[in-house]
Enzyme design. Structure first.
Site, PDB file in Angstrom:
ATOM      1  N   GLY A 109     -25.458   7.833  37.917  1.00 56.79           N
ATOM      2  CA  GLY A 109     -24.398   8.828  37.820  1.00 56.79           C
ATOM      3  C   GLY A 109     -24.516   9.667  39.064  1.00 56.79           C
ATOM      4  CB  CYS A 110     -23.204  12.831  40.169  1.00 58.69           C
ATOM      5  SG  CYS A 110     -21.604  12.014  40.141  1.00 58.69           S
ATOM      6  CB  ILE A 111     -28.673  11.870  38.530  1.00 52.04           C
ATOM      7  CG1 ILE A 111     -28.710  10.384  38.213  1.00 52.04           C
ATOM      8  CG2 ILE A 111     -27.879  12.627  37.498  1.00 52.04           C
ATOM      9  CD1 ILE A 111     -29.566  10.040  37.041  1.00 52.04           C
TER      10      ILE A 111
END
Ligand code: SF4
Ligand code: SF4
Lengths: 111, 507
Positions: A109-111
């Site tokens: 994800g945006c991690i």
């Protein structure tokens, strides 16, 4: 998909070495993945790995970083319940590296 | 991670234009999406025998649908103004990472099949057949562009390479060469409700834990409400805010702001994601499907306002596309959109950015802050590309630059901008935007961060800056991962609401 053979047993993994079939996980594959990740498994590592597996069994996702640090703090003492300790254990990032050793899919994800 | 080793570029005093190194990044190829992922998205997962015809057909389709694409492919005069403006070129030295060269990968094929001169005299006009080699270049180099639009600011014709990249990816998907990272995430958000794939029960458990943490920390019972019908505000935020450090610190900041201002608010399990990777793929239909979840949640919960958390491309989609995609704001005229528009409070911008909301509350005295609580920090601000160059904020032109800075300055006492040519509309991308935030592109990400790292290094040396704030989940994740390669501590990156969280008075 690539295969890994350990002690006569085949395990299917993805391009980055994450286990495809979660139910195949055992200590052998965990140890193998740890070597791949250049991580020396200590008791602290196992606490994290076991917690990840328990959490995943309940929620079908790896725990958020805060959830993980808190749980580890409870188990191993407040001085270990922080991100810094987790990064000491898993330098490439607890979410991704510890998940791999625990046989969980990689969180993305945006991690 | 057993990732391939590569050299970390050296930070110099200034951002230098490198000597060309032909093919330097030709090996960087992001993982192709496997069958299950492509099936769900309705794309093939491998090239069929007639891939070339399909690709050209799709290209013709896009040229017809998006006039801008055709204009961009026609208009370039090869003046060279954009060549040294891309962070990926500056960091990798690969000439194909020059914006004009990235465009030419498609332009050569466009000329060959869609212009008379190219059909008749291909060599004279730089036209080229669409071969498998060309296709592989598309795949590799359209995934070394973060669609940040920096190049377009410097082009006299305003040619936007990002749009060409998006078209390239759309064609690639259409013929079976999708990217695993983005498409897997688009599957998760549509099946589960967020990019990370956090199911409702996990989200609830996580939020409960955060409420305990805040109370333990401050003694005040700040809530993280979810799926509350009749709340005034629906907050949509990137799912990384629930999951990661430092993102979660900003989530705590939003909750404190709502608490201190006495605004009832809620998150939604159905729309537990602000991000919309449909934008990165250049597919309007996917973007609509993902955005629709937010409209459905807003209708279901009956909220009066929709506020967007710290996410760069989410804000672009919200600001520029939600009106036509979903009727949030004004635009769409189907019955649900009309119902939603009646429901939303016309006294507020719809959608509103969380920075604007908090900034207004501080200015009007509705919440109190003590900036000295951040006196351990000397802060700079990284403008995220989609906020800077593809949206606005507030009512004044340039609000997307001034509002976050005003907000920061009201909660910290020490603030310094980075060099002028690296901020505002000239901001450099973090290096991980546009669907590139994946481990299989780590070399591209690290090298692409060189210009920002250079600018940061200069304010660290000059002003002892020790914190870089930003309002994008991708920027935060990218910087915490790649800045340590340049010798910076990962904890020097965080959200603007992380600073608000520290300074806000809760009683
Ligand atoms: S849009 Fe950004 S990443 Fe893409 S070519 Fe232009 S400057 Fe480079
Ligand atoms: S600045 Fe614009 S016209 Fe000049 S080479 Fe780049 S894209 Fe072409």
């Amino acid at each position: 998909m690539p295969m890994v053979n350990i002690a006569g047993k085949d395990y299917e993994v993805d391009e980055e070495g994450y286990l495809i079939d979660l139910s195949q996980w055992n200590e052998d594959i965990a140890k193998y993945m740890a070597v791949e990740e250049k991580v020396d498994l200590t008791e602290g590592h196992w606490e994290v790995v076991n917690f990840l597996r328990e959490y995943y069994a309940e929620y079908q996702i790896a725990p958020a970083v805060r959830v993980l640090t808190k749980a580890i703090g409870k188990k191993l003492g407040p001085d270990k319940g922080n991100n810094k300790y987790l990064y000491e254990l898993f330098p490439y990032g607890p979410a991704k590296q510890a998940c791999k050793i625990a046989g969980l899919p990689k969180p993305t994800g945006c991690i | 991670m057993a990732a391939a080793e590569f050299d970390i570029p050296e930070i110099k005093d200034y951002i230098e234009v490198p000597k060309l190194r032909e093919g330097a990044m030709a090996h960087a190829k992001t993982f192709i999406a496997p069958q299950a992922v492509q099936d769900f998205m309705g794309y093939p997962h491998e090239l069929a025998d007639n891939w070339k015809e399909s690709a050209l057909e799709k290209m013709g389709d896009l040229l017809g649908k998006y006039r801008s694409l055709k204009v961009f492919l026609d208009a370039c005069v090869h003046c060279g103004a954009c060549t040294d403006k891309c962070h990926y070129y500056l960091g990798t030295s690969d000439p194909k990472n020059m914006p004009v060269a990235r465009q030419d990968l498609m332009r050569q094929v466009y000329r060959r099949y869609f212009t008379t001169a190219g059909k008749l005299f291909p060599k004279l006009v730089g036209a080229k057949d669409l071969t498998k080699d060309v296709l592989d270049d598309w795949y590799n180099y359209y995934h070394q562009c973060s669609e940040c639009r920096r190049c377009s600011v410097f082009c006299p014709y305003g040619i936007d390479t990002a749009e060409i990249t998006m078209a390239g990816r759309e064609i690639l998907n259409h013929i079976g060469m999708g990217q695993k990272y983005s498409n897997e995430i688009l599957g998760k958000v549509q099946k589960i409700g967020n990019n990370l794939g956090l199911p409702g029960p996990a989200l609830l458990d996580t939020l409960e834990g955060l409420e305990e943490d805040i109370e333990a920390d401050t003694g005040v019972a700040v809530k993280m409400p979810i799926d509350v019908k009749g709340a005034e505000v629906l907050l949509v935020t990137p799912s990384a805010d629930f999951f990661s450090e430092p993102h979660v610190e900003s989530l705590i900041g939003y909750a404190k702001v709502f608490h201190a201002a006495g605004i009832s608010w809620t998150l939604s399990t159905h729309a537990s994601e602000a991000g919309n990777f449909g934008l990165f793929n250049g597919n309007y239909e996917t973007m609509r499907k993902v955005a629709m979840r937010i409209r459905d949640a807003a209708l279901e919960l009956g909220v009066k306002r929709i506020v967007v958390g710290e996410c760069g491309h989410a804000w672009r989609v919200a600001y520029s596309f939600w009106n036509t995609l979903t009727g949030i704001g004004y635009g769409a005229d189907d019955p649900f959109s009309i119902e939603l528009q009646k429901q939303l409070d016309p006294n507020y911008p719809q959608p509103q950015h969380i920075c604007e909301l908090t900034n207004d509350l501080i200015k009007s005295g509705q919440i109190k802050v003590d900036p000295s609580l951040n006196d351990d920090l000397i802060v700079t601000y990284h403008d995220s590309c989609n906020v800077a160059r593809a949206s606005r904020m507030g009512t004044e032109p340039g609000g997307q630059f001034t509002i976050p800075r005003e907000l920061i300055k009201s909660v910290v006492n020490n603030f310094h901008n980075m060099a002028d040519d690296t901020i505002y509309e000239s901001t450099f991308c973090c290096g991980g935007g546009g669907g590139l935030l994946t481990d299989d592109l780590m070399e591209v990400r690290v090298k692409g961060a060189l210009p920002r790292a250079t600018a940061l290094n200069n304010v660290v040396k000059e002003h002892q800056v020790n914190f870089m704030a930003t309002i994008c989940a991708i920027c935060k994740a990218q910087f915490t991962k790649v800045l340590p390669k340049y010798g910076f501590d990962m904890s020097m990156v965080g959200g603007v609401h992380q600073l608000v969280s520290k300074a806000i008075k809760l009683d």
